[in-house]
Design an enzyme around this catalytic site. Structure first.
Site, PDB file in Angstrom:
ATOM      1  N   GLU A   1     -10.661  -1.058  -5.414  1.00 38.83           N
ATOM      2  CA  GLU A   1     -10.291  -0.421  -4.147  1.00 38.83           C
ATOM      3  C   GLU A   1      -9.055   0.448  -4.356  1.00 38.83           C
ATOM      4  OE1 GLU A   1      -9.216  -3.632  -1.550  1.00 38.83           O
ATOM      5  OE2 GLU A   1      -8.145  -4.661  -3.150  1.00 38.83           O
TER       6      GLU A   1
ATOM      7  N   ASP B   1       0.815  -1.217   0.000  1.00 41.48           N
ATOM      8  CA  ASP B   1       0.000   0.000   0.000  1.00 41.48           C
ATOM      9  C   ASP B   1       0.849   1.268   0.000  1.00 41.48           C
ATOM     10  OD1 ASP B   1      -2.285  -1.691   0.257  1.00 41.48           O
ATOM     11  OD2 ASP B   1      -1.917  -1.803   2.408  1.00 41.48           O
TER      12      ASP B   1
END
Length: 463
Positions: free
Chosen positions: A201, A39
């Protein structure tokens, strides 16, 4: 992050990376090797790229994520670790210790705001610091956003008119207008009706030449990095294509995109580091990065995957100032550790903290650290290293390749007291110009801890 359904995780853990083993895996090179990272959330500040990442623990089977890490670079090739920058412990209202998912840090009015999602409907929190390194603190003591079970993967855009927007969500995109204080919002939370059809996402929103862009992890699984464009920060969003194609190399993904010194870069993550040791699937990811190119009409050029060579180095590294040992473009075997050091009578309650130190550890025979593009200019005459001996050993310093010429050998004397940081020096052979440098460790095992290094100029040549 993928859609975390526990029953699906149980199945996934038994799946192997189909078609990829240690013998036929591609030679990709994630930019961080000492920890598992995911991430990526890059931010540019003071001519430095600060990279915030989530952190998969070394023994993670499914998602085991307790804190967020920070790395920095000024050349886009060598990355310096700074350890844990924040954790779930920063939030008194979070009811668990595993769920430190994708964050983003933005700067405004001299403050740094770290937006942190808490899965399972707990919400999105915010931390504030005076420095990109922290210390980060919770200014509101509660979630900033608590809207639904989709409250993950926040990204923030501050538009040219000063209005800030936060976007988030899986599998739909939500957004809200943030107030100037960046820790509250005005108006309603809106579900974006034109969410691209392959959106899953991890949105990342930015602006360039009047165009608004939203990159995201594409429909799972596997997830590539897709993107959409708009003429407004609130949409409608039109799907334009893939920045990085979806493949079994990626499975999960999360984009982070910045401009730095005139070039654009796209970050994501993969399982390439894990695949070097096992064909089995675990949630132990690694951040990748490459240069990103635009077409004349503002659309983004597609790539099927991250290149092996990675981006070009922006500027050479200066070896004549202290360089932290955790600065590297590649490494094998080593890890990093953070410790707080004390002085006094070993009563920590009464002792004085003298240093917070991050250093390289788990150093065994044959391990090495590579530092790219080191500029020795007109020459170096010696090298100094700071280590804490355990069993002792040697540091061979080689140039250009792992078995390249040895320019110095530093003998680490194990007679020095274990646990005490000491400087060791060695003469350096005549070396000029720009070279890749390899610190190759020789000895048995658990040789020493490594804190920093520094070359000294050849003063005769320099003068």
């Amino acid at each position: 992050m993928t859609n975390r359904i526990l029953s699906l995780l149980t199945i996934c853990l038994s799946i192997t990376f189909s078609g990829f083993t240690q013998t036929n895996m591609p030679a990709q090179r994630p930019i961080i090797q000492t920890e598992y990272t995911a991430d990526p959330a890059p931010m540019v500040h003071n001519d430095t790229v600060f990279l915030y990442t989530s952190h998969d623990e070394d023994d993670a089977m499914g998602f085991k994520m307790e804190n967020w890490l920070l790395y920095s670079s000024t050349d886009m090739v060598n990355w310096t670790g700074h350890g844990i920058v924040a954790s779930l412990d920063n939030f008194d209202w979070v009811p668990y210790d595993n769920g430190a998912w994708a964050v983003q840090c933005v700067k405004r009015n001299g403050k740094f705001y770290l937006y942190c999602p808490m899965p399972g409907g707990v919400g999105i929190g915010v931390l504030v610091a005076d420095s990109p390194y922290g210390l980060f603190k919770d200014p509101i003591g509660k979630p900033l956003i608590q809207n639904s079970n989709h409250d993950i993967d926040p990204t923030v855009l501050i538009d040219d008119d000063g209005q800030a927007y936060m976007y988030w969500g899986n599998p739909k995109v939500y957004y809200v207008k943030l107030n100037e204080d960046m820790i509250s919002y005005s108006g309603k939370i809106i579900q974006e009706p034109t969410t691209p059809e392959n959106y899953q996402e991890g949105p990342w929103v930015w602006k360039r030449n009047g165009h608004y862009y939203m990159a995201y992890a594409s429909t799972c699984c596997p997830e590539g990095i897709g993107y959409a464009m708009s003429s407004s920060p609130t949409g409608p969003w039109e799907y334009k294509g893939m920045i990085v194609d979806a493949s079994e190399l990626t499975r999960g993904n999360h984009p982070g995109i910045i401009e730095y010194k005139g070039k654009w870069y796209c970050f994501g993550h993969s399982y390439d580091l894990l695949k070097k040791t096992t064909p089995k699937f675990y949630e132990r990811r690694s951040v990748d990065m490459d240069e990103m190119m635009y077409n004349p009409d503002g659309t983004i050029q597609n790539r099927d995957y991250w290149s092996v060579e990675g981006p070009e180095q922006v500027e050479p590294l200066n070896p004549f100032k202290r360089v932290e040992a955790e600065t590297m473009s590649w490494s094998e075997g080593v890890k990093t550790r953070f410790e707080t050091e004390w002085e006094g009578d070993f009563d920590w309650a009464r002792g004085n903290k003298i240093a917070d130190r991050l250093f390289v550890t788990d150093i065994n025979h044959g391990d090495y650290i590579k530092v790219s593009g080191v500029d020795f200019s007109d020459g170096a005459e010696s090298v100094e290293v700071s280590v804490s001996p355990i069993y002792g050993g040697e540091i061979e310093i080689r140039v250009d390749k792992i078995d390249g010429p040895v320019i110095a050998t530093v003998d680490i004397n194990s007679a020095r007291k274990e646990g005490i940081w000491s400087s060791f020096t060695s003469t350096a052979s005549n070396i000029e110009g720009i070279h890749d440098v390899y610190f190759v460790f020789r000895g048995e095992k658990d040789l020493f801890y490594f804190d920093w290094w520094k070359f000294n100029r050849n003063e005769a040549s320099y003068n």
